[in-house]
Enzyme design. Structure first.
Site, PDB file in Angstrom:
ATOM      1  N   CYS A   1      75.252  35.735  14.711  1.00 58.94           N
ATOM      2  CA  CYS A   1      76.528  35.759  13.959  1.00 58.94           C
ATOM      3  C   CYS A   1      77.579  35.015  14.445  1.00 58.94           C
ATOM      4  O   CYS A   1      77.228  34.136  15.457  1.00 58.94           O
ATOM      5  CB  CYS A   1      77.098  37.070  14.043  1.00 58.94           C
TER       6      CYS A   1
ATOM      7  N   SER B   1      82.333  30.927  13.348  1.00 57.32           N
ATOM      8  CA  SER B   1      83.417  30.887  14.252  1.00 57.32           C
ATOM      9  C   SER B   1      83.140  30.670  15.633  1.00 57.32           C
ATOM     10  O   SER B   1      82.050  30.950  16.234  1.00 57.32           O
ATOM     11  CB  SER B   1      84.038  32.479  14.209  1.00 57.32           C
TER      12      SER B   1
ATOM     13  N   HIS C   1      76.432  40.012  20.112  1.00 56.51           N
ATOM     14  CA  HIS C   1      77.301  41.300  20.381  1.00 56.51           C
ATOM     15  C   HIS C   1      77.472  41.716  21.894  1.00 56.51           C
ATOM     16  O   HIS C   1      78.207  42.623  22.227  1.00 56.51           O
ATOM     17  CB  HIS C   1      76.519  42.402  19.510  1.00 56.51           C
TER      18      HIS C   1
HETATM   19  N1  GLN Z   1      81.810  32.841   9.361  1.00 53.27           N
HETATM   20  C1  GLN Z   1      82.091  34.038  10.058  1.00 53.27           C
HETATM   21  C2  GLN Z   1      81.868  33.891  11.474  1.00 53.27           C
HETATM   22  O1  GLN Z   1      81.216  33.319  12.121  1.00 53.27           O
HETATM   23  C3  GLN Z   1      81.078  35.188   9.749  1.00 53.27           C
HETATM   24  C4  GLN Z   1      81.198  36.381  10.005  1.00 53.27           C
HETATM   25  C5  GLN Z   1      80.438  37.468   9.485  1.00 53.27           C
HETATM   26  O2  GLN Z   1      79.274  37.134   9.144  1.00 53.27           O
HETATM   27  N2  GLN Z   1      80.890  38.600   9.222  1.00 53.27           N
HETATM   28  O3  GLN Z   1      82.770  34.443  12.116  1.00 53.27           O
HETATM   29 ZN    ZN Z   2      77.244  37.995  10.623  1.00 52.61          ZN
END
Ligand code: GLN
Ligand code: ZN
Length: 781
Positions: free
Chosen positions: A727, A434, A695
């Site tokens: 992430c 994302s 984060h």
């Molecule tokens: N593909 C999702 C993102 O990038 C992965 C999110 C997650 O790991 N919870 O938001």
């Molecule tokens: Zn993640």
């Protein structure tokens, strides 16, 4: 006398009133009086519901402004000294600072409450911690319930569970050693309750459902001998798993009663009824506190009646656990049809189920014959409904072969074939999926959902966003691109909405932590995929670039884990159904020219059973489901997976068995420490350890990221290393996202130069930059 009760009730309110009041208070829009009034109103309503439903007690002390573990710490006066607060004069504002941090201090750590999606704040204890008592909020609430005329059963987290879940801040200090100090504090609490004329107190010791080390088990008898002196009747509550191994301990413990979770562990009952002492209450949790299905009243009554033959009126009827994990009130679900609604029960409806069962037990089945007939009809309709059962889906799961859960060739062969066409540089760069979800994206999605934005305009808006994201990635120089997921508000809901077998509520919110709530989809029927779900977006994105575009899917275990799941099929079968649906999507993506596909499994670890002895069984079926979803493609197609919070060193063989070509994990916050296990285990495939924390908005300097890349290369050979953030970036803003990715690319360039020159990366001994971040990401479930 047989009694009906619940172990606790959700505090958020049927319309999430508590959440909105908390957040307004934090923003300074309402004062403390307004917030406390909201809390008091909610408690009043919830107690009235419990009483009106016909329960014998209302539960008090289950309310919390943020979390029940924090409340316990605050009640005992055990708050971390680093905040400098006076425990006995703690203000609500300070309480929230403990929970959320302030400018000087990071918040208490947060972690999952057993195997639920609720997160509690981890108390910090050290050798100095005193338990001299804190603020009296707990007692106010007990008094409040009593003053409203309720027969009140206060609810407390037990001393052993409190200590077990707390964190020791003194190196080498076992929190169990604090027992001599914490015990008098509990005794004082109980004595204060006794002085008020309270008769029963529920003390939760859910750690009994874990595989506890002997010293903890040994502590139960002396602890409860001491606490039973306080002149109250104690109901020791266990839940979430079987405590059959401790049936002897529990039957001899000096408490007035014990509660068992018969939803999670129905078989444990026999171990207890066989030898239960005549003077002790056994509370049987037959109404599921953690799911949304209407109770099979006849089945429950049968169980209860059989137990009654042995226990007489020492048998109590209860919810399996606190109802904290259920949505509040089904009455607000006006958009679900009547048949569907008849299958469900939320917290408020569960109160009636518990009371009804008690009535049936005390006055005979005929006294609740109407309810039984209605419940029978519900069970029959769920057994036969064509909305639930699709023979073709069941047949496909039954027909799965071992080869369906295996790629054609082993990883080394696949790696060569993938390298041949991907032609990636060393240390390839990518992101997790994302990109920032701006207010405009959210607005467009919401308008489309409400029917206020024509499909064409919606598509154009999303495509524009994809175009922007692709351009930015190309400009940054990222190697494997993503489309950015603008069309998704949630990684499970997006797929659930397109798969058959899922339904969505309007208001089925459950507290995740603090003011954050989640609204899990209801997985009610056989799962299939009527049409492709992501292909059009990914194909469009691929059309904009010559670089590989990574398709982005949520894995079967995560979809299962973050839904309310049907209770008429084993979880393993349900997961395989989802896996087959995802497999179809993977194959379609491949056919559409998307040859790198990521299947996210952030919830893989949290599916682990509470007892380690059950882990292998889970890992076997969960792993099989992932591989079924991933194995329908050619060797050339590269499968990625992503998992957040990579504390899975204890299950590395199972992670390796997923056989993903590439796994991206969160490691930057632990300074790559979480990666060490991958090195020791000699994880065979490619790994992308996150090199920066998403984060927080902080953009680390190049050296910091370079240092992490080097640290990673010490454990994983550089040929199998990727570079990526921890992430997804959806909760970040664009400025910091671009700056951080730019830095990540610069660090990668430097690392590549060095690799080209020396064949290896230098070892970097500079100390870690320690920075604790508390924020949200795509994985905040
Ligand atoms: N593909 C999702 C993102 O990038 C992965 C999110 C997650 O790991 N919870 O938001
Ligand atoms: Zn993640």
């Amino acid at each position: 006398m047989t009694k009906a009760h619940v172990l606790g009730f959700p505090r958020i309110g049927a319309q999430r009133e508590l959440k909105f009041a908390q957040e307004k208070f934090w923003r300074g829009e309402i004062d403390e009086a307004a917030l406390t009034k909201t809390g008091a109103d909610l408690r009043r309503t919830h107690w009235a519901w419990q009483r009106e439903a016909g329960l014998d007690f209302v539960a008090a002390g289950d309310f919390a402004w943020y979390d029940q573990m924090l409340n316990t710490a605050v009640l005992l006066g055990a708050i971390p000294p680093r905040f400098g607060f006076d425990a006995q004069k703690l203000t609500l504002k300070q309480y929230f600072e403990l929970a959320r941090g302030n400018t000087a201090q990071p918040a208490l750590e947060m972690t999952k409450w057993f195997d639920t999606n609720y997160h509690y704040l981890v108390p910090e204890l050290d050798v100095e911690t005193r338990f001299d008592g804190g603020v009296d909020w707990f007692f106010y609430e007990v008094d409040e319930a009593r003053s409203q005329g309720h027969n009140t059963k206060p609810v407390l987290i037990g001393p052993l569970t409190f200590l077990y879940l707390a964190k020791s801040k003194t190196p080498g200090l076992d929190t169990l050693s604090l027992l001599p100090r914490v015990l008098p504090a509990y005794r004082r609490v109980l004595e204060k309750l006794a002085a008020r004329g309270v008769e029963w107190v529920q003390i939760d010791e859910p750690i009994l459902a874990l595989e506890l080390a002997q010293p903890w088990l040994n502590a139960f008898a002396p602890v409860y001998r001491e606490l039973s002196q306080a002149g109250l009747k104690l109901l020791l509550a266990t839940y979430f798993e079987s405590v059959a191994d401790h049936s002897t301990l529990l039957s001899t413990l000096p408490v007035a009663g014990v509660h068992l979770d018969l939803v999670r562990a129905p078989a444990q009952l026999d171990a207890f009824t066989a030898q239960w002492p005549a003077d002790k209450v056994l509370s049987l949790g037959v109404v599921d506190g953690r799911n949304i299905w209407a109770n099979d009243l006849r089945g429950s009554l049968d169980t209860l009646q059989a137990a009654q033959a042995r226990l007489g009126d020492k048998l109590w009827v209860a919810s399996s656990s606190s109802l904290l994990h259920s949505p509040v009130d089904l009455q607000n679900e006006t958009e679900l049809d009547r048949e569907f609604v008849s299958w469900l029960a939320f917290a408020r409806q569960k109160l009636t189920e518990v009371a009804t069962l008690k009535r049936g037990l005390v006055a005979g089945a005929q006294s609740i014959s109407q309810a039984l007939t209605a419940s029978d009809a519900v069970q029959a309709s769920r057994r036969s409904s064509s909305r639930i059962h699709q023979q073709a889906v069941k047949a496909r799961v039954n027909g799965l072969q071992a080869s369906d859960a295996q790629r054609d060739s082993a990883y080394p062969v696949r790696q060569q074939k993938q390298q041949a066409w991907l032609n990636l540089p060393p240390l390839p760069t990518t992101t997790i999926g994302s990109f920032p979800q701006t207010a405009e994206i959210r607005a467009a999605r919401a308008a489309f959902k409400r029917g206020n934005l024509p499909a064409e305009d919606y598509r154009a808006a999303m495509q524009a966003e994809i175009r922007l994201v692709v351009e930015k990635q190309e400009k940054l120089g990222i190697d494997v691109l993503v489309h950015g997921e603008p069309e998704r508000n949630d990684m499970v809901e997006y797929f659930g909405e397109q798969l058959s077998g899922f339904a969505f509520t309007r208001n089925g919110w459950v507290q995740s932590y603090g003011s954050r709530c989640v609204k899990p989809p209801i997985l009610f029927g056989d799962v299939s995929r009527p049409t492709p779900m992501t292909v059009e977006w990914s194909q469009y994105a691929q059309s904009l670039t010559t670089k590989p575009m990574k398709g982005m899917l949520t894995g079967p275990v995560t979809i299962l884990q973050w839904s309310f799941v049907r209770n008429d099929l084993p979880r393993s079968d349900i997961t395989l159904q989802i896996a087959l649906a995802i497999r179809d999507e993977v194959v379609d993506l491949e056919q559409a020219g998307i040859r790198v596909i990521q299947i996210d499994e952030p919830a893989f670890r949290e599916g682990l059973p509470l007892k380690k002895s059950d882990w292998q069984t889970y890992l076997a079926w969960a792993g099989q489901a992932f591989r079924v979803s991933a194995s329908g493609v050619e060797d050339e197609t590269q499968i990625h997976t992503h998992m957040c919070y990579s504390e899975f060193n204890d299950i590395l063989p199972a992670i390796a068995a997923l056989d993903a070509d590439v796994i991206t994990i969160e490691t930057s916050r632990s300074d790559m420490e979480l990666l060490a296990g991958f090195g020791e285990f000699a994880y065979p495939n490619e790994i992308g350890p996150g090199v920066y924390d998403i984060h927080s908005p902080r953009v680390p300097p190049v050296d910091e990221m370079l240092r992490l890349i080097r640290k990673a290369a010490e454990v994983v050979p550089a040929e199998r290393l990727w570079v990526n953030p921890d992430c997804g970036l959806k909760t970040r803003g664009w400025p910091e996202t671009e700056a951080a990715l730019n830095t990540m690319l610069e660090a990668t360039r430097r690392a590549r130069l060095e690799l080209a020159k020396n064949g290896v990366l230098a070892v970097d001994h500079s100390p870690a930059k320690v920075e604790i971040s508390h924020g949200e990401c795509g994985c905040a479930h």
